[in-house]
Design an enzyme around this catalytic site. Structure first.
Site, short mmCIF file in Angstrom:
data_model
loop_
_atom_site.label_atom_id
_atom_site.label_comp_id
_atom_site.label_asym_id
_atom_site.label_seq_id
_atom_site.Cartn_x
_atom_site.Cartn_y
_atom_site.Cartn_z
N LYS A 1 -2.41 -10.88 4.93
CA LYS A 1 -2.86 -10.03 5.95
C LYS A 1 -2.86 -10.59 7.48
CE LYS A 1 -7.40 -7.79 6.35
NZ LYS A 1 -6.64 -6.37 6.66
N ALA B 1 -9.06 5.22 8.56
CA ALA B 1 -10.08 4.87 7.60
C ALA B 1 -9.72 3.59 7.53
CB ALA B 1 -9.91 5.65 6.32
N PRO B 2 -10.64 2.37 8.03
CA PRO B 2 -10.22 0.99 7.55
C PRO B 2 -10.30 0.84 6.04
CG PRO B 2 -11.94 1.17 9.25
CD PRO B 2 -11.68 2.71 8.61
N ASN B 3 -11.01 1.48 5.34
CA ASN B 3 -11.12 1.40 3.80
C ASN B 3 -11.08 2.62 2.90
OD1 ASN B 3 -11.54 0.47 1.28
ND2 ASN B 3 -12.65 -1.70 1.95
N PHE B 4 -10.33 2.78 2.00
CA PHE B 4 -10.39 3.82 1.34
C PHE B 4 -10.71 3.58 -0.16
CE2 PHE B 4 -6.63 5.06 3.84
CZ PHE B 4 -6.96 6.47 4.27
N HIS C 1 -9.53 -11.84 1.50
CA HIS C 1 -8.23 -11.01 1.53
C HIS C 1 -6.98 -12.03 0.96
CE1 HIS C 1 -10.51 -7.83 3.25
NE2 HIS C 1 -9.64 -7.06 2.90
N THR D 1 -4.89 -1.03 9.47
CA THR D 1 -6.14 -1.68 10.28
C THR D 1 -5.58 -2.51 11.61
OG1 THR D 1 -6.20 -3.64 8.78
CG2 THR D 1 -7.48 -1.78 8.05
N MET E 1 0.88 -1.32 0.04
CA MET E 1 0.05 -0.03 0.10
C MET E 1 0.97 1.41 -0.02
SD MET E 1 -3.19 -0.76 -0.23
CE MET E 1 -3.99 0.94 0.35
P1 NAD Z 1 2.87 -4.59 3.72
O1 NAD Z 1 3.45 -5.77 4.65
O2 NAD Z 1 2.95 -4.57 2.11
O3 NAD Z 1 3.58 -3.17 4.15
C1 NAD Z 1 3.87 -2.95 5.37
C2 NAD Z 1 5.11 -2.14 5.36
O4 NAD Z 1 5.43 -1.47 6.85
C3 NAD Z 1 6.30 -2.96 5.27
O5 NAD Z 1 7.06 -2.34 4.22
C4 NAD Z 1 7.14 -2.95 6.45
O6 NAD Z 1 8.40 -2.86 6.19
C5 NAD Z 1 6.72 -1.44 7.04
N1 NAD Z 1 6.93 -1.40 8.53
C6 NAD Z 1 6.68 -2.43 9.47
N2 NAD Z 1 7.07 -1.90 10.79
C7 NAD Z 1 7.64 -0.42 10.49
C8 NAD Z 1 7.78 0.53 11.30
N3 NAD Z 1 8.19 0.12 12.65
N4 NAD Z 1 8.29 1.48 10.93
C9 NAD Z 1 8.07 2.05 9.57
N5 NAD Z 1 7.80 0.98 8.51
C10 NAD Z 1 7.22 -0.43 9.03
O7 NAD Z 1 1.15 -4.37 4.20
P2 NAD Z 1 0.36 -3.79 3.12
O8 NAD Z 1 -0.53 -4.66 2.56
O9 NAD Z 1 0.65 -2.46 2.25
O10 NAD Z 1 -0.86 -3.23 4.35
C11 NAD Z 1 -0.36 -2.35 5.43
C12 NAD Z 1 -1.63 -2.00 6.21
O11 NAD Z 1 -2.58 -1.22 5.40
C13 NAD Z 1 -2.27 -3.13 6.83
O12 NAD Z 1 -2.76 -2.78 8.04
C14 NAD Z 1 -3.36 -3.34 6.02
O13 NAD Z 1 -4.61 -4.10 6.45
C15 NAD Z 1 -3.91 -2.02 5.68
N6 NAD Z 1 -4.87 -1.79 4.34
C16 NAD Z 1 -5.55 -0.73 4.50
C17 NAD Z 1 -6.27 -0.54 3.44
C18 NAD Z 1 -7.09 1.03 3.47
O14 NAD Z 1 -8.03 0.98 2.44
N7 NAD Z 1 -7.35 1.28 4.70
C19 NAD Z 1 -6.19 -1.17 2.46
C20 NAD Z 1 -5.29 -2.23 2.20
C21 NAD Z 1 -4.61 -2.45 3.16
#
Ligand code: NAD
Length: 265
Positions: free
Chosen positions: A157, A123-126, A153, A99, A13
């Site tokens: 996740k 926002a849990p979902n954008f 998913h 989330t 993301m």
């Molecule tokens: P991901 O694992 O691909 O990315 C997470 C990133 O965070 C990694 O690059 C990791 O190295 C980094 N990270 C971990 N600990 C860290 C720290 N202490 N400091 C800085 N960086 C750190 O995960 P993703 O698929 O990109 O999802 C990330 C989050 O977004 C999850 O919680 C997911 O549920 C959420 N999400 C939300 C939406 C939304 O619309 N709100 C959509 C998709 C995913």
């Protein structure tokens, strides 16, 4: 120019967000933070070598150096809480996609942001389509109180059920109340096979490679069923909502939970 720092910038993301911010008019990607230390610029990751922002592992340092307006966070539960605190205390507006936080944590940040008069959004979902799904499902629940939620998913996740499923269930429960549905004497031959129970409605979480973020809300009535389904087939689906949120928080002095509260106001 709205200056934005992205935390979790090297994640799935995070990279999508960096691209969207670079392409958005009136926005500047001022910093990129990720614990997967790289020393490379974020531009090399997102296929835009001209973006000369080095990935850093230290959010506080980046905030001191670039003094951003907004922090976008897509890290993980357990990390995001600290990031929100750092941002609000520095007067930086958090726009949080990560989330897995519970209601008490969210309430604590709402209070903190109000006390500091800092705008922000969790926002849990954008995905705007997903927000419409929740809105329509909530409307349907007034007429069809028997409902189950299936969310699907990708298998990386961490949290289950998804933030979107929780939000959907909370929103439905607010209109129909607690209700027991199904056969009172039913029993599970395999533990958990009927899914999680939220206020009497069942939530099922599917985790498989190939999925991005999908949800079906199924209502059952006499002689009919109604299904409301949303599919995010790529992570780009979250970007219009994210960019809108970054613009909207600039005019807020408090923290909002749920993009729908900025969209359907
Ligand atoms: P991901 O694992 O691909 O990315 C997470 C990133 O965070 C990694 O690059 C990791 O190295 C980094 N990270 C971990 N600990 C860290 C720290 N202490 N400091 C800085 N960086 C750190 O995960 P993703 O698929 O990109 O999802 C990330 C989050 O977004 C999850 O919680 C997911 O549920 C959420 N999400 C939300 C939406 C939304 O619309 N709100 C959509 C998709 C995913």
């Amino acid at each position: 120019m709205i200056k934005v720092v992205v935390a979790g910038a090297l994640g799935k993301m995070g990279q999508e967000s960096c691209k969207a911010i670079v392409n958005a008019e009136g926005m500047q990607l001022a910093g990129a933070v990720d614990s997967r230390d790289s020393g490379h610029t974020i531009g090399t990751y997102i296929g835009k070598p001209e973006v000369n922002v080095t990935v850093s592992g230290d959010l506080e340092q980046v905030i001191r150096d670039v003094r951003p307006d907004v922090l976008v966070d897509f890290t993980r539960p357990g990390v995001v809480q600290r990031h929100i605190e750092i941002a609000i205390n520095a007067g930086v507006r958090p726009v949080i996609g990560t989330t897995g936080m519970n209601a008490e944590e969210i309430e604590r940040f709402v209070q903190l942001a109000s006390a500091q008069r800092v705008g922000g959004l969790i926002a849990p979902n954008f995905a705007i389509g997903a927000l419409l799904m929740i809105k329509f499902a909530t409307e349907a629940a007034k007429f069809f109180p028997h409902v189950e939620i299936i969310e699907l998913h990708h298998d990386q996740k961490m949290d289950a059920p998804s933030g979107t499923a929780m939000k959907t269930a909370e929103s439905i429960a607010a209109v129909r109340g607690h209700m027991s549905q199904g056969m009172p004497s039913e029993f599970e031959k395999i533990e958990g096979v009927r899914g999680g129970n939220f206020e009497g409605m069942r939530i099922h979480s599917v985790r498989l490679p190939g999925f991005v973020a999908h949800q079906e809300v199924i209502f059952g009535g006499i002689g009919q069923t109604l299904s409301i389904r949303h599919d995010s087939i790529s992570r780009e689906s979250f970007m219009p909502g994210l960019i809108l949120a970054v613009r909207k928080v600039m005019a807020l002095d408090h923290l909002v939970y749920g993009l729908e509260n900025l969209l359907f106001e």
